[in-house]
Design an enzyme around this catalytic site. Structure first.
Site, PDB file in Angstrom:
ATOM      1  N   GLY A   9     -29.719   1.331  34.641  1.00 23.67           N
ATOM      2  CA  GLY A   9     -28.500   1.587  35.424  1.00 23.67           C
ATOM      3  C   GLY A   9     -27.255   1.188  34.657  1.00 23.67           C
ATOM      4  O   GLY A   9     -26.390   0.470  35.168  1.00 23.67           O
ATOM      5  N   THR A  11     -24.949   3.294  33.495  1.00 23.02           N
ATOM      6  CA  THR A  11     -23.901   4.328  33.501  1.00 23.02           C
ATOM      7  C   THR A  11     -22.664   3.910  34.289  1.00 23.02           C
ATOM      8  O   THR A  11     -21.680   4.652  34.312  1.00 23.02           O
ATOM      9  CB  THR A  11     -24.441   5.647  34.084  1.00 23.02           C
ATOM     10  OG1 THR A  11     -24.975   5.377  35.387  1.00 23.02           O
ATOM     11  CG2 THR A  11     -25.507   6.273  33.208  1.00 23.02           C
ATOM     12  N   ARG A  34     -29.443   8.065  35.372  1.00 23.25           N
ATOM     13  CA  ARG A  34     -29.778   9.476  35.634  1.00 23.25           C
ATOM     14  C   ARG A  34     -28.704  10.418  35.139  1.00 23.25           C
ATOM     15  O   ARG A  34     -28.941  11.607  34.980  1.00 23.25           O
ATOM     16  CB  ARG A  34     -29.971   9.690  37.150  1.00 23.25           C
ATOM     17  CG  ARG A  34     -31.178   9.017  37.747  1.00 23.25           C
ATOM     18  CD  ARG A  34     -31.084   8.961  39.257  1.00 23.25           C
ATOM     19  NE  ARG A  34     -29.877   8.235  39.649  1.00 23.25           N
ATOM     20  CZ  ARG A  34     -29.450   8.063  40.882  1.00 23.25           C
ATOM     21  NH1 ARG A  34     -30.136   8.605  41.881  1.00 23.25           N
ATOM     22  NH2 ARG A  34     -28.356   7.383  41.145  1.00 23.25           N
ATOM     23  N   ASN A  87     -31.334  -3.767  36.554  1.00 23.49           N
ATOM     24  CA  ASN A  87     -30.068  -3.662  37.282  1.00 23.49           C
ATOM     25  C   ASN A  87     -29.977  -2.438  38.177  1.00 23.49           C
ATOM     26  O   ASN A  87     -29.325  -2.478  39.222  1.00 23.49           O
ATOM     27  CB  ASN A  87     -28.930  -3.656  36.245  1.00 23.49           C
ATOM     28  CG  ASN A  87     -27.612  -3.221  36.843  1.00 23.49           C
ATOM     29  OD1 ASN A  87     -26.957  -3.981  37.541  1.00 23.49           O
ATOM     30  ND2 ASN A  87     -27.228  -1.959  36.586  1.00 23.49           N
ATOM     31  N   TYR A 153     -31.257  -2.639  53.301  1.00 22.28           N
ATOM     32  CA  TYR A 153     -30.790  -3.051  51.974  1.00 22.28           C
ATOM     33  C   TYR A 153     -31.128  -4.526  51.731  1.00 22.28           C
ATOM     34  O   TYR A 153     -31.630  -4.894  50.661  1.00 22.28           O
ATOM     35  CB  TYR A 153     -29.278  -2.818  51.831  1.00 22.28           C
ATOM     36  CG  TYR A 153     -28.729  -3.290  50.493  1.00 22.28           C
ATOM     37  CD1 TYR A 153     -29.086  -2.653  49.307  1.00 22.28           C
ATOM     38  CD2 TYR A 153     -27.865  -4.390  50.415  1.00 22.28           C
ATOM     39  CE1 TYR A 153     -28.601  -3.090  48.077  1.00 22.28           C
ATOM     40  CE2 TYR A 153     -27.378  -4.838  49.188  1.00 22.28           C
ATOM     41  CZ  TYR A 153     -27.749  -4.184  48.021  1.00 22.28           C
ATOM     42  OH  TYR A 153     -27.274  -4.630  46.801  1.00 22.28           O
ATOM     43  N   GLY A 184     -22.280 -11.575  45.029  1.00 19.49           N
ATOM     44  CA  GLY A 184     -21.611 -11.143  46.263  1.00 19.49           C
ATOM     45  C   GLY A 184     -20.852  -9.865  45.956  1.00 19.49           C
ATOM     46  O   GLY A 184     -21.367  -8.968  45.287  1.00 19.49           O
ATOM     47  N   LEU A 185     -19.596  -9.835  46.428  1.00 12.92           N
ATOM     48  CA  LEU A 185     -18.808  -8.598  46.328  1.00 12.92           C
ATOM     49  C   LEU A 185     -18.356  -8.310  44.884  1.00 12.92           C
ATOM     50  O   LEU A 185     -17.586  -9.069  44.305  1.00 12.92           O
ATOM     51  CB  LEU A 185     -17.573  -8.798  47.200  1.00 12.92           C
ATOM     52  CG  LEU A 185     -16.922  -7.607  47.854  1.00 12.92           C
ATOM     53  CD1 LEU A 185     -17.897  -6.875  48.762  1.00 12.92           C
ATOM     54  CD2 LEU A 185     -15.712  -8.083  48.657  1.00 12.92           C
ATOM     55  N   VAL A 186     -18.837  -7.187  44.334  1.00 14.09           N
ATOM     56  CA  VAL A 186     -18.428  -6.773  42.990  1.00 14.09           C
ATOM     57  C   VAL A 186     -17.847  -5.367  43.099  1.00 14.09           C
ATOM     58  O   VAL A 186     -18.484  -4.462  43.646  1.00 14.09           O
ATOM     59  CB  VAL A 186     -19.635  -6.736  42.015  1.00 14.09           C
ATOM     60  CG1 VAL A 186     -19.143  -6.574  40.581  1.00 14.09           C
ATOM     61  CG2 VAL A 186     -20.503  -7.986  42.150  1.00 14.09           C
ATOM     62  N   GLU A 189     -19.041   1.098  41.537  1.00 13.02           N
ATOM     63  CA  GLU A 189     -19.230   2.324  42.335  1.00 13.02           C
ATOM     64  C   GLU A 189     -20.191   2.086  43.500  1.00 13.02           C
ATOM     65  O   GLU A 189     -20.513   3.013  44.248  1.00 13.02           O
ATOM     66  CB  GLU A 189     -19.749   3.452  41.436  1.00 13.02           C
ATOM     67  CG  GLU A 189     -18.717   3.886  40.419  1.00 13.02           C
ATOM     68  CD  GLU A 189     -19.228   4.952  39.453  1.00 13.02           C
ATOM     69  OE1 GLU A 189     -20.282   5.566  39.720  1.00 13.02           O
ATOM     70  OE2 GLU A 189     -18.564   5.163  38.429  1.00 13.02           O
TER      71      GLU A 189
END
Ligand code: NDP
Ligand code: 8X3
Length: 252
Positions: A9, A11, A34, A87, A153, A184-186, A189
């Site tokens: 992951g 990208t 992908r 990741n 999730y 936590g919050l990153v 996208e």
């Protein structure tokens, strides 16, 4: 010989920042994802900026055969992975359990849990044979606590947390380190994916506070990976200063 890092992951977001951080330090990098266009562009950027070797592999971690094809038979010069950063992952949808979309649940569990397992199964035999290696699993604060609308999730990330602990036991005799990272919050996208492309909704988690960015997590991953080999950072929870846990935020 320079060390080789595999980042799934890569990208966007945390994975992209992590690959860049290691490339900058001279590591050989395998990047996956992908989106082939992004992979090729990123490979070129890393090669040109950091004069390091980069292998890009385009596959979906949910596709067991594709994972096996791409990772279990790497070209010989790429087969000794020193550090695996698991990741690739996502959240899709945010809803109460009685109203949830089963396809969203499948995507999260297939990616975050089964995909991580497929990749790990392909890479760990080599690490075990060499009796060295470091696996860094990107879990989440959602793997430590559960919040409303996020049961599926959170369950997938609790599974990652459990897998990190299990891997550490099973791979102990091989001297393989396993680090569980729980951000936590990153601001990546991630939110755009969770809200299925709704750009306005995707901004809401970051309103009124300074979130983390991918580079912040990359800094911590790089720190854990470059400690002397007898030191294992096993479990790291990282939040913005304006976030106490999965529920409490200080928004201005
Ligand atoms: P991004 O959406 O920015 O990046 C996600 C990456 O995962 C992309 O490179 C994407 O590549 C890849 N990916 C997703 N699904 C697949 C798949 N099926 N096969 C292969 N690659 C896939 O989000 P983040 O950087 O934020 O997310 C990275 C990890 O961090 C995830 O595991 C996430 O759960 C976790 N996390 C994120 C937090 C946040 O607040 N942002 C907090 C805590 C944990 P592509 O689309 O090209 O396949
Ligand atoms: C991502 C962080 O709080 O949205 O794992 O679950 S959160």
């Amino acid at each position: 010989m320079k060390q080789t890092v595999l980042v799934t992951g890569a990208t966007s977001g945390i994975g992209e920042a992590t690959a860049r951080r290691f490339a900058e330090a001279g590591y050989r990098i395998i990047i996956t994802g992908r989106r082939i266009d992004r992979l090729e562009k990123f490979k070129k950027e890393l090669e040109e900026s950091f004069k390091t070797e980069v292998l890009s592999l385009c596959f979906d971690v949910r596709d067991k055969a594709a994972v096996e094809k791409n990772l279990a038979h790497l070209p010989e010069e790429w087969s000794d992975i020193d550090i695996l950063v698991n990741n690739a992952g996502l959240a899709v949808g945010l809803s109460h359990i009685d109203d949830g979309d089963i396809d969203d649940w499948d995507r999260m569990i297939d990616t975050n849990v089964k995909g991580l397992l497929y990749v790990t199964r392909a890479i760990t035999p080599g690490m075990a044979t060499r009796n060295r290696g470091h696996i860094i699993n990107i879990a989440s604060i959602a793997g430590k606590q559960v919040y409303e609308n996020g049961a599926a999730y959170c369950a997938s990330k609790h599974a990652v947390d459990a897998l990190s602990r299990g891997m550490r036991i099973d791979l102990l005799k091989h001297g393989i380190r396993v680090t569980n990272i729980a951000p936590g919050l990153v601001d990546t996208e991630f939110s755009l994916v969770r809200f299925k492309g709704d750009e306005q909704r995707a901004k809401t988690p970051y309103v009124g506070l300074k979130p983390l960015v991918g580079e912040d997590i990359a800094t911590v991953i790089f720190f854990a990976a470059t400690l002397p080999e007898h030191i294992s950072l096993n479990d790291i929870v990282i939040t913005p200063t304006a976030q106490a846990d999965a529920i409490y935020y200080n928004r201005k």
